[in-house]
Enzyme design. Structure first.
Site, PDB file in Angstrom:
ATOM      1  N   ASP A   1       1.134  -1.738   0.623  1.00 41.78           N
ATOM      2  CA  ASP A   1      -0.067   0.026   0.295  1.00 41.78           C
ATOM      3  C   ASP A   1       1.038   1.003   0.109  1.00 41.78           C
ATOM      4  O   ASP A   1       2.181   1.284  -0.003  1.00 41.78           O
ATOM      5  CB  ASP A   1      -0.650   0.145   1.024  1.00 41.78           C
ATOM      6  CG  ASP A   1      -2.229   0.579   0.521  1.00 41.78           C
ATOM      7  OD1 ASP A   1      -1.790   1.936   0.630  1.00 41.78           O
ATOM      8  OD2 ASP A   1      -3.383  -0.193   1.070  1.00 41.78           O
TER       9      ASP A   1
ATOM     10  N   ASP B   1     -28.938  15.028   4.938  1.00 41.59           N
ATOM     11  CA  ASP B   1     -29.008  13.597   4.706  1.00 41.59           C
ATOM     12  C   ASP B   1     -27.793  13.288   4.720  1.00 41.59           C
ATOM     13  O   ASP B   1     -28.263  11.530   5.484  1.00 41.59           O
ATOM     14  CB  ASP B   1     -29.027  13.684   3.626  1.00 41.59           C
ATOM     15  CG  ASP B   1     -30.053  14.601   2.261  1.00 41.59           C
ATOM     16  OD1 ASP B   1     -31.127  14.604   3.474  1.00 41.59           O
ATOM     17  OD2 ASP B   1     -29.872  15.283   1.463  1.00 41.59           O
TER      18      ASP B   1
ATOM     19  N   HIS C   1      -3.743   5.942   3.651  1.00 39.21           N
ATOM     20  CA  HIS C   1      -4.856   3.837   3.050  1.00 39.21           C
ATOM     21  C   HIS C   1      -4.573   3.373   3.308  1.00 39.21           C
ATOM     22  O   HIS C   1      -4.912   2.563   4.328  1.00 39.21           O
ATOM     23  CB  HIS C   1      -4.658   4.703   1.184  1.00 39.21           C
ATOM     24  CG  HIS C   1      -5.821   3.373   1.182  1.00 39.21           C
ATOM     25  ND1 HIS C   1      -5.024   2.386   0.556  1.00 39.21           N
ATOM     26  CD2 HIS C   1      -6.648   4.006   0.298  1.00 39.21           C
ATOM     27  CE1 HIS C   1      -6.028   1.830  -0.269  1.00 39.21           C
ATOM     28  NE2 HIS C   1      -6.478   2.689  -0.538  1.00 39.21           N
TER      29      HIS C   1
ATOM     30  N   SER D   1     -10.574  -0.540  -1.436  1.00 43.17           N
ATOM     31  CA  SER D   1      -9.981  -1.035  -0.791  1.00 43.17           C
ATOM     32  C   SER D   1     -10.167  -1.391   0.727  1.00 43.17           C
ATOM     33  O   SER D   1      -9.115  -1.506   1.387  1.00 43.17           O
ATOM     34  CB  SER D   1      -9.230   0.646  -0.683  1.00 43.17           C
ATOM     35  OG  SER D   1      -8.269   0.958  -1.931  1.00 43.17           O
TER      36      SER D   1
END
Length: 535
Positions: free
Chosen positions: A71, A225, A284, A453
């Site tokens: 990654d 929302d 990530h 992912s």
């Protein structure tokens, strides 16, 4: 493009997403760790991990399993990860290659995107690199117009240049739109005052022009929302969007940007890089690692799927497209470090050297390693469009221990397929939770992110559980168990095809036709392992 993609809210259209965030944050996705829940008990299409621990694994012994996270970097000292990070006991931080494997000070893993004390953060797209390569080739090739018209490689260059120009124009236009929106929003912020930047604050705000009226309408709609507070909305929807498109325009699509050349990386051999496992942007990879194996017993933040895992970080993916040579070397490095599962939450539309990656995949398969790959976030049918790396070898055949994973949402209805997820009846193997998955991020923090992912490490966690509690099972057996035990879904889901909502049976979106389930997989693994032991 990179890491399939924690900034995916901006893959389609910024303004469109502003009005549809409520749909993206599907009902039930706000249940923290919903990926662990059970449909029969909780009415959420999780993977029944909690049920598996309570009913199947309770009192059972397990063996530690090394899972490699290929990654953009992993934060090794995160409060919820530091106890599960791999440590190479044969290596010391002394500037020497103590274990003789060619990688100096690789205590927690390796970084193929660096040299000395410097690291690569941004990279170009593979598309850019291939255009540069082909233009250089044809600059010294003498051909007349007829020869060019009949030259397949030259026609490929023209097609890629068309693709590039389309991406460049769309990115520039989107960045300009986000910039205007951001500028207007920040002007409204100044009028409201920083202490009143809340839903009620925006409702009370009196606009003085149509632009401010538009901002008020958008912000109120999104906050109502989605349930987000304003600070989260601004950071994740506006600032991240601007950053994403700014980076894409100025780095990923920059024909003159060559960070590898500037750093002087010599990747003619396998032995390059440094031991900076975290790198300059570990958002990530840290999120992925947490989904797989965040500490389940420390009562902090969240829980990973697997409970006896060591995560080895192998930094492979920049903010841009990964290079095939790095991917191949990272796979080989992970295998040689003892990884039995390799999670790969990245991909791209072009490949420069598929064979070198295929050879590394074959090496991993020969060593009984399971490779788990995210299908991607472009809502593409991978039966029809290319995505790299993949399990199909260039010289024929497929990798027997490769799982391609699509992303699903929490509700067992027409929204079950995550709107962004790629799919493919013959290419994607199984789906798994990938909408608003809450996990670890740098600085010992946590955040919910979306993407295949996130779905891929859910499956990696299930695979790690199986390999940890039933170590006699091979990688190919584990793959088949995960597919065969997936919860089959027999109703249609909504898929955008040619920009039109289309009803497609969920069973036609993957080979297995189902959503991965830890409880069912472990139950099947238990039966197969006992049968194997009795022979």
């Amino acid at each position: 493009m990179q890491k399939f993609n924690y900034k995916l809210n901006f893959i389609f259209s910024f303004l469109f997403l502003l009005f549809t965030t409520g749909n993206l944050l599907a009902q039930n996705a706000d249940k923290q760790n919903w990926q662990h829940l059970d449909y029969a008990k909780d009415s959420v299409m999780g993977v029944s991990a909690d049920k598996a621990y309570a009913e199947i694994l309770k009192g059972k012994k397990s063996t530690p399993i090394i899972v490699a996270v290929l990654d953009g970097g992993v934060e090794t000292d995160h409060e919820d990860l530091k106890t599960v990070i791999y440590v190479n006991a044969k290596e010391k931080l002394n500037g020497k290659d103590d274990d003789g494997n060619g990688y100096i000070d690789d205590v927690n893993g390796w970084n193929f995107l660096g040299k000395g004390d410097k690291d690569i953060n941004y990279e170009t797209l593979e598309l850019v690199r291939q255009i540069r390569k082909l233009k250089q080739k044809f600059a010294v090739t003498l051909m007349d117009s007829a020869q060019m018209a009949n030259n397949a490689e030259y026609q490929k260059l023209l097609a890629m240049e068309k693709d590039y120009q389309q991406q460049y124009d769309e990115t520039k236009q989107t960045l300009e739109g986000i910039s205007r929106f951001k500028q207007l929003l920040e002007a409204v912020e100044a009028k409201i005052g920083k202490d009143a930047l809340t839903l009620n604050g925006f409702k009370s705000f009196e606009p003085s022009n149509p632009g401010e009226e538009h901002i008020k309408k958008v912000v109120i709609g999104v906050l109502e929302d989605s349930g987000m507070d304003y600070a989260t909305f601004k950071a994740t929807q506006v600032d991240n969007g601007y950053e994403h498109y700014y980076e894409k325009l100025n780095y990923n699509l920059n024909m003159d940007y060559m960070p590898r050349k500037e750093l002087g990386i010599d990747d003619a051999t396998r032995f390059y890089g440094n031991n900076h496992v975290e790198g300059p942007d570990a958002m990530h990879g840290t999120h992925v690692a947490g989904i797989i194996a965040a500490n389940r017993k420390n009562k902090l933040g969240m829980m990973g799927i697997a409970d006896n895992v060591k995560i080895i970080g192998v930094r492979t993916v920049p903010n841009g497209d990964e290079r095939d040579n790095d991917v191949a070397n990272a796979i080989r490095y992970a295998v040689d470090r003892g990884a039995k599962i390799i999670n790969m939450s990245f991909g791209k539309s072009y490949s420069d050297d598929k064979k070198i990656v295929d050879d590394a995949v074959k090496y991993a398969v020969s060593k009984d390693v399971l490779l788990i790959h995210a299908a991607g976030n472009d809502n593409n049918n991978l039966d029809q469009q290319s995505n790299f790396p993949n399990k199909r070898y260039e010289d024929g055949g497929t990798a027997s221990s490769w799982l391609e994973v699509g992303a699903s949402g929490p509700n067992n209805d027409e929204s079950l397929k995550a709107s962004f997820s790629n799919y493919g009846k013959t290419t994607v193997d199984v789906f798994a939770p990938g909408v608003q998955i809450y996990s670890t991020i740098p600085d010992s923090k946590y955040r919910a992110l979306n993407g295949t992912s996130m779905a891929s490490p859910v499956v990696s966690g299930i695979a790690a559980l199986i390999r940890s509690y039933y170590p006699s099972l091979s990688a190919t057996q584990v793959k088949q168990i995960i597919m065969d035990s997936s919860v089959k879904v027999n109703h249609p889901v909504t898929v955008m095809v040619d920009e039109k909502p289309t009803q497609i049976n969920f069973s036609d979106l993957s080979i297995s036709g189902g959503v991965a389930n830890a409880y069912e997989a472990l139950k099947m693994a238990d039966t197969i392992a006992k049968s194997k032991a009795s022979k």
